[in-house]
Design an enzyme around this catalytic site. Structure first.
Site, short mmCIF file in Angstrom:
data_model
loop_
_atom_site.label_atom_id
_atom_site.label_comp_id
_atom_site.label_asym_id
_atom_site.label_seq_id
_atom_site.Cartn_x
_atom_site.Cartn_y
_atom_site.Cartn_z
N ARG A 237 14.47 86.14 -51.87
CA ARG A 237 14.74 87.56 -51.69
C ARG A 237 14.13 88.31 -52.87
O ARG A 237 14.17 87.83 -54.00
CB ARG A 237 16.24 87.84 -51.60
CG ARG A 237 16.86 87.43 -50.27
CD ARG A 237 16.40 88.36 -49.15
NE ARG A 237 17.01 88.05 -47.86
CZ ARG A 237 16.43 87.32 -46.93
NH1 ARG A 237 15.21 86.79 -47.15
NH2 ARG A 237 17.03 87.10 -45.77
N GLU A 266 11.41 96.14 -50.97
CA GLU A 266 10.65 95.91 -49.75
C GLU A 266 10.96 96.97 -48.69
O GLU A 266 12.12 97.31 -48.48
CB GLU A 266 11.04 94.52 -49.24
CG GLU A 266 10.18 93.92 -48.19
CD GLU A 266 10.51 92.46 -47.92
OE1 GLU A 266 10.64 92.11 -46.75
OE2 GLU A 266 10.64 91.69 -48.89
N HIS A 284 6.03 89.15 -46.32
CA HIS A 284 7.25 88.47 -45.86
C HIS A 284 6.95 87.61 -44.62
O HIS A 284 7.55 87.75 -43.56
CB HIS A 284 8.35 89.48 -45.55
CG HIS A 284 9.73 88.91 -45.67
ND1 HIS A 284 10.79 89.60 -46.19
CD2 HIS A 284 10.21 87.68 -45.35
CE1 HIS A 284 11.88 88.85 -46.18
NE2 HIS A 284 11.54 87.67 -45.67
#
Length: 318
Positions: A237, A266, A284
């Site tokens: 993350r 993000e 991602h």
């Protein structure tokens, strides 16, 4: 027939199965839900199949005493975007999709290790720009990966899958930082201090769950401990790595490079990262394959089916 909301477009096989079982409303947008949408979803549906970016925090989940929705079936293994305690207090079950994501995410970790260490992104940009002048002996010299030492921060299922690939595929020495020792079937040394681990490896891979406990786990102190030739890889993350500290470390030459699949804010990626040749940036992609995303959707539906049948979902978080 139970009424469910699916918050993003999903693979066709997943949608077909869902529509055969439930009264489905599909939200045909890919951006995260707004707070008002999330509040409405809890009032209007029996269950919600949601995902990363749909931030069901305290202000959403605890906003009403009488939610119609009793299950949030998360499409993904990480669930730090959901306030688990608030959901439990509101009588909402939360599930996730572990297992399905393990190998695909580990593969992306290896992609980033190789791209960062061997300067593959920089080389591809050189060719695409039409600036490549041909092979010569000192061009784009990177870090030879085989036989190096890798440090895994978080030795869960994904961390172990990365470690296996590093050990068996590239003959790497494996060290790791984890709350408890792991018997992985090959030599792997548990290091008690994160800074000690950072100082002793050539490649540091972040593979811990997100959440308050791990926010900025990789901070300026950890980055300063890394060797100047070392590379940082994050497939977990974004907020686990203190982005400002990483930028400072790169600009100061404290580390040789970084490979990132996730970002602290993000989808915003700072220009200071985008402009650096020694940073590999992926959007991602950890689980981005048709098979894996289908498996994740089917697992989410398994959780919904079990819950509405009065059974404990196989992947219940609360």
């Amino acid at each position: 027939m139970k009424r469910i909301l699916i918050t993003r477009p999903l693979p066709a096989a997943v949608l077909a199965r869902a529509e055969a079982t439930y009264n489905v409303e599909l939200r045909e947008k890919n951006e995260p839900m707004k707070r008002a949408e999330m509040r409405a979803s809890l009032a209007l549906y029996d269950g919600v199949l949601m995902t990363l970016g749909d931030n069901y925090g305290t202000e959403v989940v605890a906003d009403s005493e009488h939610h119609r929705c009793k299950i949030l079936a998360n499409f993904g293994v990480g669930f730090n975007h959901i306030d688990i305690s608030a959901a439990a207090a509101s009588g909402i079950t939360v599930t996730n999709t572990p297992g399905a994501v393990t190998d695909a995410t580990a593969d992306i970790a290896m992609t980033l290790i190789l791209m960062s260490c061997r300067r593959a992104g920089e080389g591809e940009r050189l060719v695409r720009a039409g600036h490549w002048q041909g092979w010569y002996p000192t061009e784009l010299l990177g870090l030879h990966v085989t036989g190096r030492t890798v440090g895994i921060v978080g030795m869960g299922n994904i961390g172990q899958a990365i470690a296996r690939r590093c050990h068996h595929g590239f003959g790497m020495t494996v060290k790791y930082f984890n709350r408890s020792p792991k018997d992985v079937g090959f030599p792997a040394e548990k290091i008690e201090s994160l800074t000690e681990l950072a100082a002793s490896v050539d490649i540091l891979v972040v593979s811990v769950p997100g959440g308050a406990d791990t926010r900025h786990l990789i901070d300026a102190q950890v980055l300063a401990a890394m060797q100047p030739h070392a590379h940082l890889v994050n497939i977990a993350r974004g907020e686990i790595v203190e982005e400002a500290a990483l930028i400072a470390a790169l600009e100061a030459g404290q580390i040789a490079g970084a490979g990132l699949d996730v970002y602290e804010f993000e989808p915003e990626v700072p220009e200071a990262l985008r402009s650096r040749e020694n940073v590999t940036l992926l959007p991602h992609l950890g689980t981005a394959s048709e098979e894996v995303r289908t498996d994740m959707g089917m697992m989410a539906l398994d959780n919904l089916d079990a819950f509405f049948a009065g059974e404990t979902p196989p992947n219940a978080v609360t």
